[in-house]
Design an enzyme around this catalytic site. Structure first.
Site: not given
Ligand code: PLP
Length: 406
Positions: A124, A193, A218-219, A365
């Site tokens: 990402f 992550d 938030y996911k 997706r």
């Molecule tokens: C693997 C991954 N890391 C980080 C993030 C986003 O990070 P942030 O919450 O700082 O916007 C996402 C967002 O989709 C993600 O898919």
């Protein structure tokens, strides 16, 4: 595959009741809980209580009376069973990006003789951008290699390996324990992550032995748009690790307001500033939606939904090519399908109330958030995909227009 078959699977689904914990719009087939989870039915009241009573009436006293000051740890404790960690190893704070920055900085400081941060070049964007900047600030270097080359790139120059367990695009899943062991074999710190893992598949941080992890709120965790993120630091390392953004909230005694920074004894040292209380209230409602659910059952539901969708697309939309691993054990809870007109197809689906998203360069997706998605949703999405492709509905001019958020 048929709608009747999908409904029979829903009727037999032991997790079907979890959907009742959410507000779901009747006119949408929502396959984007991997990007923004549905709203917990309890969220409006939970947030209103914090806003109206605790803020409106309690005002500043609520830091003590409502316990706001402890929320980053108290709410993080609800995440412990979801990611297989102990409560005192978790904190909710900041964004995923900021938490990656903090933990990378912390890891580099803990390995002063090593200066390489290793990442997957297809990870990402925020992970790669932050890693490049933090490595440079530490006088080191980012090494970005292909997913397959990670193992060979692990040398004794690597201070920290940062990887998503589940790839945001392909959905490909890495083995948490095996990859952690590879990193640790060369003395590197493992930073995961888990944005696309937590709440979607079974995660056992304790067993993996990983030093550090971060993830979004938030996911699959349903904490609301821009929800605070979380971080994990293994208990035995907390005392030895520092926070490169040592703000007053991570101080051992913040209200002494002394001349020097003294880190709080445990995980709290990874706090920086004042926690976002209203957003934390929403995140708590999100985490509560997992109450009483076993993560093995949650993962099994996601796998069954995705398997069913793959089968349905094969029959109903054969022109869409699966670009995720076929085996459920090798992926998270979302799938991507490739098509030359992917962007316009996704827009045409959205216009019909079937919500997925588009990812560069040619991927559609679809997420199967296990608490909120029904087999019927999977069938409806596959049928709509078939209609949009076969009828060339996506050729409509309005579907080509690029929107700010895809
Ligand atoms: C693997 C991954 N890391 C980080 C993030 C986003 O990070 P942030 O919450 O700082 O916007 C996402 C967002 O989709 C993600 O898919």
């Amino acid at each position: 595959v048929s709608l009747d078959q999908a409904r029979a699977l829903d009727a037999a689904d032991p997790l079907a009741f979890a959907r009742e914990r959410f507000r779901f719009p009747d006119d949408k087939t929502y396959l984007d809980g991997n990007s923004l989870g549905m709203m917990p039915a309890s969220a409006p009241e939970r947030v209103a209580r914090t806003v109206e009573r605790e803020w409106g009436e309690g005002l500043i006293e609520s830091w003590n009376e409502a316990g706001w000051i402890d929320w980053p740890e108290r709410i993080a404790a609800r995440l412990a069973p979801i990611v297989g960690a102990r409560a005192d190893e978790l904190l909710v704070c900041d964004s995923t990006s900021i938490n990656i920055a903090k933990l990378l900085g912390s890891a580099l400081a803990a390995r002063p003789e090593r200066r390489v941060v290793l990442v997957d070049e297809s990870d990402f964007p925020t992970d790669r951008y932050i890693a490049a900047a933090i490595a440079e600030q530490a006088g080191g270097e980012l090494r970005a290699v292909s997913a397959e080359a990670i193992s060979d790139a692990l040398t004794d120059e690597v201070a920290v390996l940062l990887l998503s367990q589940v790839d945001y695009r392909s959905g490909r899943r890495r083995d948490l324990s095996a990859t952690t062991a590879d990193a640790q074999r060369v003395g590197a710190i493992m930073l995961w992550d888990l944005s696309h893992s937590a709440g979607a598949i079974r995660v056992d941080l304790a067993t993996s032995g990983a030093e550090m992890a971060v993830g979004c709120g938030y996911k699959y965790l349903n904490g609301g748009p821009g929800a605070p993120a979380w971080l994990y630091v293994r208990r035995d390392l907390q005392q030895a690790l520092g926070n490169p953004l040592p703000g007053w909230m991570g101080h051992a005694r913040p209200f002494e307001m002394g001349p020097d920074y003294v880190p709080a004894p445990g995980i709290r040292r990874f706090l920086t500033g004042t926690p976002p209380i209203v957003a934390l209230a929403a995140l708590e409602a999100g985490l509560e939606t997992f109450e009483g659910l076993g993560m093995a059952a949650v993962e099994a539901k996601a796998a069954a939904l995705a398997d069913f969708f793959i089968e349905a697309v094969e029959v109903l939309a054969p022109e869409a090519t699966l670009a995720s691993p076929l085996g459920a054990a090798d992926r998270g809870a979302h799938l991507v399908f490739a098509h030359r007109h992917a962007y316009a197809i996704v827009q045409a689906l959205i216009a019909r109330g079937v919500i997925g998203d588009y990812r560069e360069p040619n991927l559609m997706r679809f997420g199967f958030a296990p608490l909120t998605t029904r087999f019927e949703d999977a069938w409806r999405a596959a049928a709509a995909l078939g209609e949009v492709i076969a009828g060339r509905v996506y050729e409509g001019a309005r579907f080509a227009e690029r929107r700010r958020v895809t």
